[in-house]
Design a protein around this motif. Structure first.
Motif, PDB file in Angstrom:
ATOM      1  N   ASP A  46       0.845  -1.194   0.000  1.00  0.00           N
ATOM      2  CA  ASP A  46       0.000   0.000   0.000  1.00  0.00           C
ATOM      3  C   ASP A  46       0.884   1.249   0.000  1.00  0.00           C
ATOM      4  O   ASP A  46       1.548   1.565   0.991  1.00  0.00           O
ATOM      5  CB  ASP A  46      -0.898  -0.018   1.245  1.00  0.00           C
ATOM      6  N   ILE A  47       0.913   1.941  -1.142  1.00  0.00           N
ATOM      7  CA  ILE A  47       1.760   3.131  -1.294  1.00  0.00           C
ATOM      8  C   ILE A  47       0.942   4.398  -1.036  1.00  0.00           C
ATOM      9  O   ILE A  47       1.473   5.495  -0.906  1.00  0.00           O
ATOM     10  CB  ILE A  47       2.391   3.156  -2.718  1.00  0.00           C
ATOM     11  N   GLY A  48      -0.382   4.237  -0.953  1.00  0.00           N
ATOM     12  CA  GLY A  48      -1.264   5.390  -0.766  1.00  0.00           C
ATOM     13  C   GLY A  48      -1.112   6.010   0.612  1.00  0.00           C
ATOM     14  O   GLY A  48      -0.755   5.332   1.580  1.00  0.00           O
ATOM     15  N   ILE A  49      -1.375   7.301   0.686  1.00  0.00           N
ATOM     16  CA  ILE A  49      -1.387   7.973   1.996  1.00  0.00           C
ATOM     17  C   ILE A  49      -2.510   8.996   2.008  1.00  0.00           C
ATOM     18  O   ILE A  49      -2.600   9.855   1.130  1.00  0.00           O
ATOM     19  CB  ILE A  49      -0.012   8.574   2.356  1.00  0.00           C
ATOM     20  N   ASN A  50      -3.425   8.837   2.954  1.00  0.00           N
ATOM     21  CA  ASN A  50      -4.600   9.699   3.056  1.00  0.00           C
ATOM     22  C   ASN A  50      -4.815  10.071   4.524  1.00  0.00           C
ATOM     23  O   ASN A  50      -4.622   9.235   5.406  1.00  0.00           O
ATOM     24  CB  ASN A  50      -5.859   8.953   2.568  1.00  0.00           C
ATOM     25  N   ARG A  51      -5.197  11.317   4.764  1.00  0.00           N
ATOM     26  CA  ARG A  51      -5.499  11.729   6.136  1.00  0.00           C
ATOM     27  C   ARG A  51      -7.018  11.837   6.308  1.00  0.00           C
ATOM     28  O   ARG A  51      -7.677  12.571   5.583  1.00  0.00           O
ATOM     29  CB  ARG A  51      -4.818  13.065   6.454  1.00  0.00           C
ATOM     30  N   LEU A  52      -7.545  11.089   7.271  1.00  0.00           N
ATOM     31  CA  LEU A  52      -8.989  11.120   7.542  1.00  0.00           C
ATOM     32  C   LEU A  52      -9.345  12.396   8.307  1.00  0.00           C
ATOM     33  O   LEU A  52      -8.467  13.095   8.828  1.00  0.00           O
ATOM     34  CB  LEU A  52      -9.396   9.883   8.354  1.00  0.00           C
ATOM     35  N   ASP A  53     -10.641  12.668   8.405  1.00  0.00           N
ATOM     36  CA  ASP A  53     -11.101  13.877   9.111  1.00  0.00           C
ATOM     37  C   ASP A  53     -10.651  13.905  10.570  1.00  0.00           C
ATOM     38  O   ASP A  53     -10.457  14.973  11.142  1.00  0.00           O
ATOM     39  CB  ASP A  53     -12.634  13.985   9.053  1.00  0.00           C
ATOM     40  N   ASN A  54     -10.486  12.701  11.157  1.00  0.00           N
ATOM     41  CA  ASN A  54     -10.054  12.648  12.562  1.00  0.00           C
ATOM     42  C   ASN A  54      -8.530  12.748  12.713  1.00  0.00           C
ATOM     43  O   ASN A  54      -7.982  12.602  13.810  1.00  0.00           O
ATOM     44  CB  ASN A  54     -10.569  11.364  13.237  1.00  0.00           C
ATOM     45  N   GLY A  55      -7.841  12.971  11.571  1.00  0.00           N
ATOM     46  CA  GLY A  55      -6.378  13.142  11.618  1.00  0.00           C
ATOM     47  C   GLY A  55      -5.585  11.863  11.419  1.00  0.00           C
ATOM     48  O   GLY A  55      -4.364  11.884  11.254  1.00  0.00           O
ATOM     49  N   LYS A  56      -6.284  10.717  11.414  1.00  0.00           N
ATOM     50  CA  LYS A  56      -5.595   9.429  11.258  1.00  0.00           C
ATOM     51  C   LYS A  56      -5.080   9.239   9.824  1.00  0.00           C
ATOM     52  O   LYS A  56      -5.764   9.594   8.868  1.00  0.00           O
ATOM     53  CB  LYS A  56      -6.584   8.305  11.601  1.00  0.00           C
ATOM     54  N   LEU A  57      -3.882   8.667   9.719  1.00  0.00           N
ATOM     55  CA  LEU A  57      -3.307   8.375   8.400  1.00  0.00           C
ATOM     56  C   LEU A  57      -3.670   6.953   7.983  1.00  0.00           C
ATOM     57  O   LEU A  57      -3.493   6.008   8.760  1.00  0.00           O
ATOM     58  CB  LEU A  57      -1.779   8.493   8.443  1.00  0.00           C
ATOM     59  N   VAL A  58      -4.171   6.817   6.758  1.00  0.00           N
ATOM     60  CA  VAL A  58      -4.494   5.487   6.221  1.00  0.00           C
ATOM     61  C   VAL A  58      -4.006   5.413   4.773  1.00  0.00           C
ATOM     62  O   VAL A  58      -3.698   6.436   4.155  1.00  0.00           O
ATOM     63  CB  VAL A  58      -6.019   5.183   6.270  1.00  0.00           C
ATOM     64  N   GLY A  59      -3.968   4.203   4.242  1.00  0.00           N
ATOM     65  CA  GLY A  59      -3.541   4.020   2.857  1.00  0.00           C
ATOM     66  C   GLY A  59      -4.721   3.907   1.911  1.00  0.00           C
ATOM     67  O   GLY A  59      -5.797   4.455   2.162  1.00  0.00           O
ATOM     68  N   ASP A  60      -4.516   3.164   0.826  1.00  0.00           N
ATOM     69  CA  ASP A  60      -5.574   2.951  -0.176  1.00  0.00           C
ATOM     70  C   ASP A  60      -6.257   1.590   0.013  1.00  0.00           C
ATOM     71  O   ASP A  60      -7.160   1.239  -0.731  1.00  0.00           O
ATOM     72  CB  ASP A  60      -4.974   2.985  -1.589  1.00  0.00           C
ATOM     73  N   VAL A  61      -5.778   0.820   0.990  1.00  0.00           N
ATOM     74  CA  VAL A  61      -6.278  -0.537   1.217  1.00  0.00           C
ATOM     75  C   VAL A  61      -7.101  -0.566   2.510  1.00  0.00           C
ATOM     76  O   VAL A  61      -6.731   0.057   3.507  1.00  0.00           O
ATOM     77  CB  VAL A  61      -5.084  -1.526   1.336  1.00  0.00           C
ATOM     78  N   ASP A  62      -8.207  -1.299   2.487  1.00  0.00           N
ATOM     79  CA  ASP A  62      -9.001  -1.506   3.704  1.00  0.00           C
ATOM     80  C   ASP A  62      -8.232  -2.517   4.565  1.00  0.00           C
ATOM     81  O   ASP A  62      -8.507  -3.720   4.561  1.00  0.00           O
ATOM     82  CB  ASP A  62     -10.394  -2.038   3.322  1.00  0.00           C
ATOM     83  N   TYR A  63      -7.253  -1.992   5.288  1.00  0.00           N
ATOM     84  CA  TYR A  63      -6.230  -2.820   5.959  1.00  0.00           C
ATOM     85  C   TYR A  63      -6.829  -3.886   6.885  1.00  0.00           C
ATOM     86  O   TYR A  63      -6.440  -5.060   6.800  1.00  0.00           O
ATOM     87  CB  TYR A  63      -5.282  -1.912   6.747  1.00  0.00           C
ATOM     88  N   GLU A  64      -7.746  -3.496   7.758  1.00  0.00           N
ATOM     89  CA  GLU A  64      -8.292  -4.429   8.761  1.00  0.00           C
ATOM     90  C   GLU A  64      -8.901  -5.682   8.133  1.00  0.00           C
ATOM     91  O   GLU A  64      -8.730  -6.790   8.625  1.00  0.00           O
ATOM     92  CB  GLU A  64      -9.365  -3.733   9.630  1.00  0.00           C
ATOM     93  N   LYS A  65      -9.602  -5.491   7.013  1.00  0.00           N
ATOM     94  CA  LYS A  65     -10.277  -6.630   6.379  1.00  0.00           C
ATOM     95  C   LYS A  65      -9.388  -7.367   5.369  1.00  0.00           C
ATOM     96  O   LYS A  65      -9.538  -8.571   5.172  1.00  0.00           O
ATOM     97  CB  LYS A  65     -11.570  -6.156   5.701  1.00  0.00           C
TER      98      LYS A  65
END
Length: 287
Positions: free
Chosen positions: A227-246
């Protein structure tokens, strides 16, 4: 499922770079130098530049940041780059992207001397990389290849799906995997059925900047997901482009965000800067 730990590997590479800097200083009296051009006040760009400067300082690399207002003319940027190209204390030059709309990004990147192009975006280095020749490789795809190597993942003969076709990540990523003898499918915004391609893949590399683009039903059991994506959610958390947990439970290997590809990008930039300094010394011997 094994996590591809980019943070641990990047720390290892930074230590190697530090040792290289000490050696260059001791044997040649040379301190590698990196110049960064930052145009405008984009917070994300400023944060990246600060991280790069900090990493340079920790490694013993001389680092300078040229900050410019977003109203600066293209000619003025070109003038500053010409000055940097001539400066013998600067081994690497990088221009933080994106640039303001009135500036021609291609013209700016082409103005950097190929031997100082530590971002690997100049057509000279892109061409050499495509031919499988020695060149400066863009730091993010370079970091992905090093991460796969560290975990003994050989792309040869594997079906790989690269999602994203930017000049900075997607295209060079596809090229490096093709050079490593993988069978590569490159998907992008005009791809008709993304799931059809990702489901077949042994390795998926995704970097488009879209939260949860890759979901559990798009990944086969045992796949390797980078996962090379980088996105910041409204709550400030950084996540990628993949639904990591699932997605993670289905994978044999997966990169986390943060802590996966991100730290590798800066480590490989430092490595490219050391390479540029060594090439400078070699060219002196050949003159």
């Amino acid at each position: 499922m094994t996590i591809l730990d980019g943070k641990a590997l990047s720390n290892k590479i930074k230590e190697e770079v530090k040792a290289d800097v000490v050696k260059l200083q001791k044997e040649k009296g040379v301190t590698p130098g990196l110049a960064v051009v930052l145009v405008g006040s984009d917070p994300a760009s400023a944060a990246y530049v600060n991280m790069k400067s900090k990493a340079c300082k920790e490694a013993g690399i001389y680092s300078i940041v040229h900050e410019m207002p977003d109203t600066i003319s293209q000619d003025k940027i070109l003038e500053i780059l010409a000055m940097m190209n001539k400066n013998p204390n600067i081994d690497g030059i990088l221009v933080q992207l994106p640039l303001p709309k009135h500036v021609d990004t291609t013209a700016i990147l082409e103005a950097i001397a190929p031997k100082k192009d530590v971002d690997g975006f100049h057509a000279y280095n892109t061409g050499r990389m495509n031919l499988g020749l020695d060149s400066f490789i863009p730091a993010t795809p370079y970091g992905v290849m090093e991460l796969l190597k560290e975990y003994n993942i050989d792309p040869q003969g594997k079906d790989v799906c690269v999602v994203g076709a930017s000049n900075i990540v997607g295209k060079p990523m596809s090229t490096l995997l093709l050079n490593a003898n993988a069978t590569v499918t490159t998907c992008h915004i005009y791809t008709k059925n993304l799931k059809e391609h990702t489901l077949k893949a042994d390795i998926i590399c995704v970097g488009v900047g879209k939260v949860n683009l890759i979901t559990e039903d798009m990944v086969k059991d045992g796949a390797i997901v980078v996962d090379i994506g980088i996105n910041r959610l409204d709550n400030g958390k950084l996540v990628g482009d993949v639904d990591y947990e699932k997605v993670a439970p289905k994978c044999s290997y997966i990169t986390p965000v943060p802590g996966g590809v991100g730290p590798m990008t800066i480590a490989m930039l430092l490595k490219n800067t050391i390479k540029a300094a060594k090439l400078r010394e070699e060219s002196k011997l050949n003159d």
